[in-house]
Design a protein around this motif. Structure first.
Motif, PDB file in Angstrom:
ATOM      1  N   ILE A 329       0.843  -1.201   0.000  1.00 14.64           N
ATOM      2  CA  ILE A 329       0.000   0.000   0.000  1.00 14.64           C
ATOM      3  C   ILE A 329       0.876   1.248   0.000  1.00 14.64           C
ATOM      4  O   ILE A 329       0.611   2.223  -0.719  1.00 14.64           O
ATOM      5  CB  ILE A 329      -0.943  -0.012   1.222  1.00 14.64           C
ATOM      6  CG1 ILE A 329      -2.060  -1.056   1.018  1.00 14.64           C
ATOM      7  CG2 ILE A 329      -1.551   1.368   1.463  1.00 14.64           C
ATOM      8  CD1 ILE A 329      -2.924  -1.285   2.232  1.00 14.64           C
ATOM      9  N   SER A 330       1.959   1.225   0.787  1.00  9.10           N
ATOM     10  CA  SER A 330       2.861   2.373   0.858  1.00  9.10           C
ATOM     11  C   SER A 330       3.583   2.609  -0.460  1.00  9.10           C
ATOM     12  O   SER A 330       3.865   3.755  -0.829  1.00  9.10           O
ATOM     13  CB  SER A 330       3.882   2.168   1.980  1.00  9.10           C
ATOM     14  OG  SER A 330       3.233   2.052   3.238  1.00  9.10           O
ATOM     15  N   VAL A 331       3.889   1.529  -1.197  1.00 12.24           N
ATOM     16  CA  VAL A 331       4.510   1.664  -2.516  1.00 12.24           C
ATOM     17  C   VAL A 331       3.565   2.378  -3.473  1.00 12.24           C
ATOM     18  O   VAL A 331       3.954   3.311  -4.193  1.00 12.24           O
ATOM     19  CB  VAL A 331       4.909   0.287  -3.082  1.00 12.24           C
ATOM     20  CG1 VAL A 331       5.278   0.381  -4.565  1.00 12.24           C
ATOM     21  CG2 VAL A 331       6.075  -0.290  -2.286  1.00 12.24           C
ATOM     22  N   VAL A 361      -1.526   5.393   7.544  1.00 11.85           N
ATOM     23  CA  VAL A 361      -0.624   6.448   7.080  1.00 11.85           C
ATOM     24  C   VAL A 361      -0.419   6.305   5.576  1.00 11.85           C
ATOM     25  O   VAL A 361      -0.475   7.282   4.820  1.00 11.85           O
ATOM     26  CB  VAL A 361       0.729   6.394   7.818  1.00 11.85           C
ATOM     27  CG1 VAL A 361       1.740   7.326   7.158  1.00 11.85           C
ATOM     28  CG2 VAL A 361       0.570   6.773   9.287  1.00 11.85           C
ATOM     29  N   GLY A 362      -0.206   5.060   5.119  1.00 15.98           N
ATOM     30  CA  GLY A 362      -0.041   4.804   3.698  1.00 15.98           C
ATOM     31  C   GLY A 362      -1.280   5.146   2.903  1.00 15.98           C
ATOM     32  O   GLY A 362      -1.202   5.766   1.826  1.00 15.98           O
ATOM     33  N   ALA A 366      -1.636   8.062   0.165  1.00 16.26           N
ATOM     34  CA  ALA A 366      -2.037   7.726  -1.205  1.00 16.26           C
ATOM     35  C   ALA A 366      -3.163   8.635  -1.675  1.00 16.26           C
ATOM     36  O   ALA A 366      -3.155   9.123  -2.817  1.00 16.26           O
ATOM     37  CB  ALA A 366      -2.467   6.262  -1.276  1.00 16.26           C
ATOM     38  N   CYS A 367      -4.120   8.872  -0.808  1.00 20.44           N
ATOM     39  CA  CYS A 367      -5.240   9.754  -1.159  1.00 20.44           C
ATOM     40  C   CYS A 367      -4.754  11.182  -1.380  1.00 20.44           C
ATOM     41  O   CYS A 367      -5.224  11.874  -2.293  1.00 20.44           O
ATOM     42  CB  CYS A 367      -6.302   9.710  -0.059  1.00 20.44           C
ATOM     43  SG  CYS A 367      -7.151   8.115   0.097  1.00 20.44           S
ATOM     44  N   CYS A 398      -1.089  13.845   7.454  1.00 23.40           N
ATOM     45  CA  CYS A 398      -1.526  13.351   6.139  1.00 23.40           C
ATOM     46  C   CYS A 398      -2.848  13.984   5.717  1.00 23.40           C
ATOM     47  O   CYS A 398      -3.028  14.350   4.549  1.00 23.40           O
ATOM     48  CB  CYS A 398      -1.663  11.821   6.172  1.00 23.40           C
ATOM     49  SG  CYS A 398      -0.108  10.925   6.196  1.00 23.40           S
ATOM     50  N   VAL A 399      -3.774  14.107   6.666  1.00 23.84           N
ATOM     51  CA  VAL A 399      -5.071  14.696   6.340  1.00 23.84           C
ATOM     52  C   VAL A 399      -4.914  16.182   6.014  1.00 23.84           C
ATOM     53  O   VAL A 399      -5.544  16.696   5.071  1.00 23.84           O
ATOM     54  CB  VAL A 399      -6.074  14.497   7.498  1.00 23.84           C
ATOM     55  CG1 VAL A 399      -7.383  15.231   7.216  1.00 23.84           C
ATOM     56  CG2 VAL A 399      -6.344  13.010   7.718  1.00 23.84           C
TER      57      VAL A 399
END
Length: 532
Positions: A329-331, A361-362, A366-367, A398-399
């Protein structure tokens, strides 16, 4: 010569103890020992102590430890051997991988002294080991003082345990003093000191110790390589990895942990060729491709931009754990594949894997990188309300990044105000970066002011604010920021650097760190790019 009846019985019971498979059988043997009138008292005591030893060393048996305590409590006048068994049992890990949470080893030691039993060199290593689990190092210092008083300060095993104790508490001066006083040192002595400096982040001192070691074990190599990877010096970690192979000291060969660290180093510097070589080394030498190795390969190929390889290895993993799912997912997040990351999350849920805080976090990252605002809001809500994961500061960052990139500045500020903890530089920094992206001068000024107050000597905040002014054609304000930096003596103390791999060699470039001839070549290439 015919054995007496008690000796035949003792030998039979001894064999039964050695062949015992569970606690139930132990209890049956124990009962037989107690009800056998032909056994002399000394032989009965010998069998019970052997049974006690088996009971405390086989941790996979349910109830073995509690039964051992019951046996010990019923013994009259336990000897030194028995006390050492019980101190060791309370110090070691027990069922479920947890450790004892009382001062029982020290209490047993006190009881032993009160009963007039003198400890030996096997008693103290277990006591010192137990002291490493406590927050207060004074306990260990007290035991060390007692070691010195009784006269075991020169015993190698005791000295090693003391070095390890001081190293784990970061009291490296005390560890070094003990190390320097030793007449004899073994590999454990060196490794304990080495790990002490690695834990404290003093990589240079750790490296000096490593270089002075006459003999190095796989543990020594793994410690220094992993320490350099985790300490942000992956290029040197790779150099050590290659040196390890060239020297081949005492037939010490890289194992799975070495390989995992080397793969992580390749990921950090983007050394794809190195990473592929390490991958092939695994295959050539028949090393096990366990979950940790495969997950590290997914991370490495992803960070090096080889997404196809990352996906291929990920698909080969059987019974994926949360770390493997999170790595993939992080990739996807790193390369802006938001939809793919979310699809993988749905697949993860179907497989029954439970996400952790790093998974989210990933997902949130990504979003943010894909502009999926609604999906990002959904992920944050899912994390808190469905999986009951308490948001950490990195989730809020992140948000804020997600909302800021979408120019939803009001919502981003509201999100910061809703944080249960004080926002850190990463949260405010994400918002400042968005202000630069969208040219929001008013908010950028307020956020930069907040950041400068938090870290007044951090050049990055001044530079970003200057860029915001330049983008808005407010050149007077831009000049004012530059002058302010000069007056405060603020400059970019750590030059920006990049690493690139060519022909299997990792080159590092930094501002002011390139030879003049190389700069001329770089300028020539750049001019060619501009012309095209």
């Amino acid at each position: 010569m015919i054995e007496p009846p008690w000796q035949t019985l003792r030998n039979s019971l001894y064999r039964l103890i050695e062949e015992c498979k569970n606690v139930k059988q132990l209890k049956q043997i124990h009962a037989q020992i107690l009800v056998s009138p032909d056994l002399p008292i000394q032989q009965r005591y010998f069998l019970i102590t052997r049974l006690l030893f088996i009971c405390t060393t086989v941790s996979s048996w349910d109830g073995s430890r509690s039964y051992a305590i019951d046996i010990f409590d019923r013994l009259e006048n336990p000897n030194l051997f028995v006390y050492n068994i019980m101190i060791r049992a309370h110090t070691s890990k027990i069922h479920g991988g947890t450790e004892t949470s009382s001062c029982k080893p020290l209490l047993l030691y006190k009881q032993m002294l009160e009963n007039g039993i003198r400890p030996n060199n096997l008693t103290f290593p277990f006591l010192v080991k137990d002291c490493t689990k406590w927050v207060y190092p004074e306990l260990g210092k007290s035991v060390h003082a007692h070691i010195f008083k009784i006269g075991f300060n020169g015993d190698l095993f005791v000295q090693n345990s003391v070095i390890n104790f001081y190293s784990k508490f970061g009291q490296l001066n005390n560890a070094l003093q003990m190390f320097d006083e030793m007449f004899e040192r073994d590999i454990v002595s060196w490794n304990s000191l080495l790990n002490g400096f690695l834990r404290s982040g003093d990589l240079d001192s750790a490296f000096d110790i490593f270089r002075n070691m006459k003999k190095r074990s796989i543990f020594s190599w793994n410690s220094i390589i992993t320490g350099f990877v985790q300490g942000g010096r992956p290029k040197e970690a790779l150099e050590l990895f290659h040196e390890m192979q060239i020297l081949g000291e005492d037939r010490v060969r890289p194992d799975e942990r070495t390989i995992a660290s080397a793969i992580s180093a390749c990921a950090s510097v983007g050394a794809l060729d190195h990473g592929k070589w390490v991958h092939s080394y695994l295959k050539r030498n028949g090393l096990e491709f366990d979950m940790v190795i495969r997950t590290a390969l997914v991370d490495m190929y992803g960070k090096c931009g080889c997404i196809e390889n990352a996906v291929a290895i990920f698909k080969e993993i059987q019974n994926k754990d949360v770390y493997a799912w999170t790595a993939m997912i992080s990739v996807f997040a790193l390369h802006g594949y938001g939809e793919e990351a979310l699809d993988l999350f749905e697949e993860m849920k179907l497989e029954g894997a439970k996400p952790n805080n790093v998974t989210f976090v990933g997902l949130l990252s990504a979003c943010a990188h894909s502009g999926l605002v609604e999906k990002g809001r959904w992920c944050f809500e899912m994390m808190t309300e469905v999986y009951l994961i308490k948001p950490q500061v990195q989730h809020y960052a992140c948000v804020v990044d997600l909302l800021g990139r979408a120019a939803l500045f009001k919502e981003a500020e509201e999100h910061i105000r809703s944080m249960p903890m004080d926002p850190d530089v990463f949260v405010w920094g994400a918002l400042l970066g968005s202000c630069r992206m969208h040219g929001n001068v008013e908010l950028g000024e307020r956020v930069a002011s907040c950041l400068i107050e938090m870290e007044p000597l951090n050049h990055a905040f001044y530079v970003i604010l200057s860029d915001i002014y330049a983008k808005a054609n407010k050149f007077d304000d831009m000049k004012r920021i530059r002058v302010s930096m000069e007056e405060r003596g603020i400059k970019k103390t750590v030059p920006g650097c990049s690493m690139i791999e060519t022909d299997g060699i990792v080159h590092e470039f930094s501002v002011g760190g390139c030879p003049e001839a190389m700069m001329e070549e770089i300028e020539w290439v750049l001019n060619g790019i501009v012309m095209r």
